[in-house]
Design a protein around this motif. Structure first.
Motif, mmCIF file in Angstrom:
data_model
loop_
_atom_site.group_PDB
_atom_site.id
_atom_site.type_symbol
_atom_site.label_atom_id
_atom_site.label_comp_id
_atom_site.label_asym_id
_atom_site.label_seq_id
_atom_site.Cartn_x
_atom_site.Cartn_y
_atom_site.Cartn_z
ATOM 1 N N TYR A 136 -1.407 4.179 14.438
ATOM 2 C CA TYR A 136 -0.838 4.186 15.782
ATOM 3 C C TYR A 136 0.430 5.027 15.706
ATOM 4 C CZ TYR A 136 1.779 2.734 19.884
ATOM 5 O OH TYR A 136 2.511 2.739 21.046
ATOM 6 N N GLY A 137 0.375 6.195 16.308
ATOM 7 C CA GLY A 137 1.484 7.126 16.134
ATOM 8 C C GLY A 137 1.519 7.636 14.700
ATOM 9 N N ASP A 138 2.650 7.473 14.052
ATOM 10 C CA ASP A 138 2.795 7.910 12.659
ATOM 11 C C ASP A 138 2.595 6.776 11.670
ATOM 12 O OD1 ASP A 138 3.380 10.500 13.463
ATOM 13 O OD2 ASP A 138 5.536 10.075 13.652
ATOM 14 N N ASP A 139 2.361 5.571 12.134
ATOM 15 C CA ASP A 139 2.255 4.403 11.249
ATOM 16 C C ASP A 139 0.820 3.893 11.180
ATOM 17 O OD1 ASP A 139 4.949 4.522 10.838
ATOM 18 O OD2 ASP A 139 5.447 2.991 12.332
ATOM 19 N N PHE A 140 0.462 3.398 9.992
ATOM 20 C CA PHE A 140 -0.832 2.740 9.813
ATOM 21 C C PHE A 140 -0.756 1.340 10.412
ATOM 22 C CE2 PHE A 140 -0.903 5.982 6.503
ATOM 23 C CZ PHE A 140 -2.172 6.496 6.655
ATOM 24 N N ILE A 141 -1.748 0.996 11.207
ATOM 25 C CA ILE A 141 -1.705 -0.251 11.976
ATOM 26 C C ILE A 141 -1.758 -1.479 11.082
ATOM 27 C CG2 ILE A 141 -2.883 -1.623 13.740
ATOM 28 C CD1 ILE A 141 -3.938 0.973 14.931
ATOM 29 N N PHE A 142 -2.652 -1.463 10.093
ATOM 30 C CA PHE A 142 -2.917 -2.669 9.306
ATOM 31 C C PHE A 142 -2.282 -2.614 7.910
ATOM 32 C CE2 PHE A 142 -6.419 -2.330 12.346
ATOM 33 C CZ PHE A 142 -6.388 -3.591 12.920
ATOM 34 N N ALA A 143 -1.139 -1.945 7.796
ATOM 35 C CA ALA A 143 -0.465 -1.814 6.500
ATOM 36 C C ALA A 143 0.670 -2.812 6.334
ATOM 37 C CB ALA A 143 0.057 -0.391 6.316
ATOM 38 N N GLY A 144 0.696 -3.863 7.136
ATOM 39 C CA GLY A 144 1.756 -4.853 7.017
ATOM 40 C C GLY A 144 3.093 -4.281 7.428
ATOM 41 N N ALA A 145 4.120 -4.517 6.590
ATOM 42 C CA ALA A 145 5.462 -4.022 6.894
ATOM 43 C C ALA A 145 5.657 -2.577 6.471
ATOM 44 C CB ALA A 145 6.510 -4.912 6.208
ATOM 45 N N ASP A 146 4.700 -2.021 5.746
ATOM 46 C CA ASP A 146 4.788 -0.634 5.292
ATOM 47 C C ASP A 146 3.773 0.201 6.052
ATOM 48 O OD1 ASP A 146 5.055 1.757 3.979
ATOM 49 O OD2 ASP A 146 4.021 1.114 2.168
ATOM 50 N N GLY A 147 4.247 0.848 7.114
ATOM 51 C CA GLY A 147 3.313 1.608 7.938
ATOM 52 C C GLY A 147 3.152 3.048 7.522
ATOM 53 N N HIS A 148 3.854 3.469 6.460
ATOM 54 C CA HIS A 148 3.854 4.880 6.087
ATOM 55 C C HIS A 148 2.791 5.235 5.045
ATOM 56 C CE1 HIS A 148 7.468 5.331 8.426
ATOM 57 N NE2 HIS A 148 8.084 4.397 7.724
ATOM 58 N N ASN A 149 2.241 4.244 4.365
ATOM 59 C CA ASN A 149 1.252 4.501 3.316
ATOM 60 C C ASN A 149 -0.089 3.875 3.697
ATOM 61 O OD1 ASN A 149 3.036 5.794 1.246
ATOM 62 N ND2 ASN A 149 4.072 3.816 1.348
ATOM 63 N N VAL A 150 -1.155 4.581 3.351
ATOM 64 C CA VAL A 150 -2.494 4.112 3.709
ATOM 65 C C VAL A 150 -2.732 2.742 3.072
ATOM 66 C CG1 VAL A 150 -3.545 5.323 1.750
ATOM 67 C CG2 VAL A 150 -4.944 4.692 3.714
ATOM 68 N N PRO A 151 -3.175 1.748 3.851
ATOM 69 C CA PRO A 151 -3.294 0.391 3.303
ATOM 70 C C PRO A 151 -4.461 0.204 2.336
ATOM 71 C CG PRO A 151 -3.974 0.444 5.608
ATOM 72 C CD PRO A 151 -3.404 1.794 5.306
ATOM 73 N N PHE A 152 -5.647 0.707 2.692
ATOM 74 C CA PHE A 152 -6.835 0.422 1.887
ATOM 75 C C PHE A 152 -7.328 1.673 1.166
ATOM 76 C CE2 PHE A 152 -6.955 -2.990 5.023
ATOM 77 C CZ PHE A 152 -7.166 -4.086 4.204
ATOM 78 N N GLU A 153 -7.768 1.467 -0.059
ATOM 79 C CA GLU A 153 -8.295 2.556 -0.867
ATOM 80 C C GLU A 153 -9.398 2.006 -1.767
ATOM 81 O OE1 GLU A 153 -6.670 5.932 -4.066
ATOM 82 O OE2 GLU A 153 -5.354 4.324 -3.348
ATOM 83 N N GLY A 190 -2.304 -0.584 -3.365
ATOM 84 C CA GLY A 190 -2.243 -0.455 -4.811
ATOM 85 C C GLY A 190 -2.623 -1.684 -5.594
ATOM 86 N N VAL A 191 -2.993 -2.784 -4.913
ATOM 87 C CA VAL A 191 -3.343 -4.032 -5.591
ATOM 88 C C VAL A 191 -4.794 -4.383 -5.270
ATOM 89 C CG1 VAL A 191 -2.766 -6.470 -5.894
ATOM 90 C CG2 VAL A 191 -0.964 -4.825 -5.348
ATOM 91 N N PRO A 192 -5.619 -4.711 -6.286
ATOM 92 C CA PRO A 192 -7.013 -5.077 -6.000
ATOM 93 C C PRO A 192 -7.093 -6.312 -5.114
ATOM 94 C CG PRO A 192 -6.442 -5.569 -8.297
ATOM 95 C CD PRO A 192 -5.306 -4.758 -7.721
ATOM 96 N N VAL A 193 -7.925 -6.245 -4.090
ATOM 97 C CA VAL A 193 -7.982 -7.338 -3.113
ATOM 98 C C VAL A 193 -8.600 -8.603 -3.693
ATOM 99 C CG1 VAL A 193 -8.090 -5.733 -1.181
ATOM 100 C CG2 VAL A 193 -10.214 -6.577 -2.190
ATOM 101 N N ASP A 194 -9.301 -8.475 -4.819
ATOM 102 C CA ASP A 194 -9.916 -9.649 -5.443
ATOM 103 C C ASP A 194 -9.037 -10.249 -6.525
ATOM 104 O OD1 ASP A 194 -12.143 -9.231 -3.823
ATOM 105 O OD2 ASP A 194 -13.116 -7.945 -5.289
ATOM 106 N N ALA A 195 -7.770 -9.848 -6.564
ATOM 107 C CA ALA A 195 -6.863 -10.366 -7.589
ATOM 108 C C ALA A 195 -6.674 -11.872 -7.408
ATOM 109 C CB ALA A 195 -5.516 -9.652 -7.512
#
Length: 531
Positions: A137-154, A168-173
């Motif tokens: 949304y604009g320049d920020d990633f919507i679902f990145a929590g408090a960090d909208g500048h970096n892509v949330p999922f990879e 950067g953290v595995p979701v199954d951790a």
């Protein structure tokens, strides 16, 4: 009697002319600016009140802009989640192309004629889910929590398997479930034995495929009874004396059926009375018990010297000092039964700490918040911490909707990870072949867990819709506040234009009249005649 002189008349005239000019200029400025005053000195009380109202109006305007931005962001998020909701489950049952229909189609395709294609569909839909959660949304990633500048999922390929990462953290951790004494993991050797000798190999024992079995239950299942051997002078003779069901010795005579063995009395070491109930055991039951004992599961041992000893533990897994001595103790003492080889249950201390660290990072990211001021007060408590109810958390975490971590069975809770597990299971069955019972049951269990994760998604989806409605209602309230302050502000600073124009016209008339009077009282100079 006052004597009128030319100088006095001129001085009075100039003063009155200047006053008329000042009044005319002030009236003109009032009309042009449409303000009752243009400096603090003109009306200190009204100016102070107007300043407070202007400040409040600016604050409300700022809150309105923030609220509008959050509302637009949530609206975009709602659109993304609505797309994902349709990918997960067709709500009205009016079409295929969703995860639910695809997985059910695979379960109902026993020979796997379409299994390969359905597996590809599963993979494509899971990738679409991730792509929707990486929207901006604009320049920020919507679902990145408090960090909208970096892509949330990879998605990264780890050990040949597609693994989803969130910032950067595995979701199954998850913190590994290892053998512990309270909060402290027990040290084990690389082959999965309790490190009683202190070899310091730096390993822990995973409890994923380990179950507890009481000593009494284990002995009942995996201990063979002593039977009466055949009466034979040859010490190398094999076999046991065979009896009939009525307790008589089987001699092969007509009418005798045999098929029973006689147990030995553990107290005396002698054969029991064959007429006593429970002293005989069927041959088939005995040889079934032999097979069961031969396939007895492994038990955790320690690495004591010179021989390995089976570890006895209590119901919480704490190591007991020795074997039980009474029947009552056997019911409260347990063996740790391993499904497979104990060495396959071992993880290094570093692996444990890394996994624990990832789980802690994931938990931190899940609880991350970003509060904005949308007109709810935005206050701090005595400790300097924000009172959460006075702000609005506009941080949207994608894992809130997809899920994260592992469940009690060690299976992922994340929708993407579950889909990838289903895909791998389906791909492991060659096309044209039927499911094995074990594979089918595992796939079916994961499908049920996928439905549970889908229900959790819909719950969070509904909760976000409620947050969007809250923002919408707050926007309307802020607009009302803004217009209310605007009216108060206007009542103090804005002029009545009809009165202001009338005053300006009168002041201009007076000024023009003063100029005309000047023409009649001022004598003309030589320059006036020359002109």
């Amino acid at each position: 009697m006052i004597r009128a002189t030319t100088g006095g008349v001129l001085r009075g005239y100039r003063k009155n002319l200047m006053d008329s000019f000042i009044r005319d200029n002030k009236a003109r400025n009032t009309v042009l600016t449409q303000r009752t005053f243009n400096s603090y000195a003109e009306d200190p009380a009204a100016a102070a009140k107007a300043f407070r109202l202007r400040k409040s109006r600016m604050m409300v305007n700022s809150q309105h802009d923030v609220c509008q931005s959050a509302y637009s962001k949530f609206q975009s998020a709602f659109t993304c989640l609505d797309t994902i909701s349709k990918l997960i489950d067709t709500k009205n049952g009016d079409g295929a192309g969703c995860l639910k229909d695809t997985t059910l189609g695979m379960l109902n395709d026993p020979k796997g004629d379409a299994r390969t294609q359905l597996s590809k569909v599963l993979d494509q839909m899971s990738q679409s889910i991730v792509q929707n959660l990486n929207q901006k949304y604009g320049d920020d990633f919507i679902f990145a929590g408090a960090d909208g500048h970096n892509v949330p999922f990879e998605v990264k390929t780890v050990d040949g398997k597609d693994t989803l990462y969130y910032r950067g953290v595995p979701v199954d951790a998850a913190v590994p479930n290892v053998w512990k004494d309270g909060d402290t993991p027990f040290a084990v050797t690389k082959d999965g034995k309790l490190d009683a000798a202190g070899t310091n190999e730096g390993c822990y024992l995973k409890m994923d495929n380990i179950k507890m079995m009481s000593v009494k239950e284990y002995e009942e299942l995996y201990t063979l009874p002593d039977l009466q051997p055949k009466a034979n002078s040859d010490p190398n003779a094999q076999g046991f004396e065979e009896y009939n069901e009525d307790g008589t010795l089987f001699e092969g005579k007509e009418g005798q059926k045999g098929g029973f063995y006689l147990k030995m009395d553990p107290a005396t070491g002698n054969p029991m009375d064959p007429k006593v109930e429970g002293s005989l055991i069927k041959k088939d039951d005995y040889y079934a018990a032999v097979e069961r004992v031969n396939s007895a599961p492994n038990r955790i041992e320690d690495n004591s010297v010179p021989t390995n000893n089976v570890v006895y533990v209590d119901k919480d897994g704490k190591v007991l000092p020795g074997p039980p001595t009474t029947d009552a103790d056997k019911e409260t003492s347990f063996f740790m039964i391993v499904d497979g080889k104990p060495s396959e249950q071992v993880m290094t201390e570093k692996e444990y700490e890394d996994a624990k660290c990832d789980a802690e990072k994931l938990e931190y990211l899940m609880n991350e918040k970003r509060f904005v001021d949308i007109g709810l007060g935005f206050q701090e408590n005595e400790s300097g911490q924000l009172i959460e109810s006075s702000g609005f958390n506009d941080a949207l975490n994608g894992l809130t909707f997809l899920g994260y971590g592992l469940d009690e069975d060690g299976d992922p809770r994340n929708i993407y990870s579950i889909v990838q597990e289903l895909r791998q299971i389906a791909d492991s069955v060659p096309e044209g072949e039927d499911w094995s019972t074990e594979t089918y049951d595992k796939f079916k269990a994961l499908v049920k867990k996928l439905e549970g994760s889908a229900d959790d998604f819909r719950t969070e989806y509904t909760n976000m819709d409620a947050g969007t409605l809250k923002l919408k209602n707050n926007l309307a309230l802020l607009e009302d506040n803004f217009y209310g302050l605007q009216e108060q502000y206007s009542a103090i600073e804005d002029v009545n234009m009809a009165d202001a124009i009338s005053s300006f016209l009168w002041a201009e008339y007076c000024y023009n009249a003063a100029l005309k009077v000047g023409n009649s009282i001022l004598s003309q100079t030589l320059m006036d005649y020359l002109n």
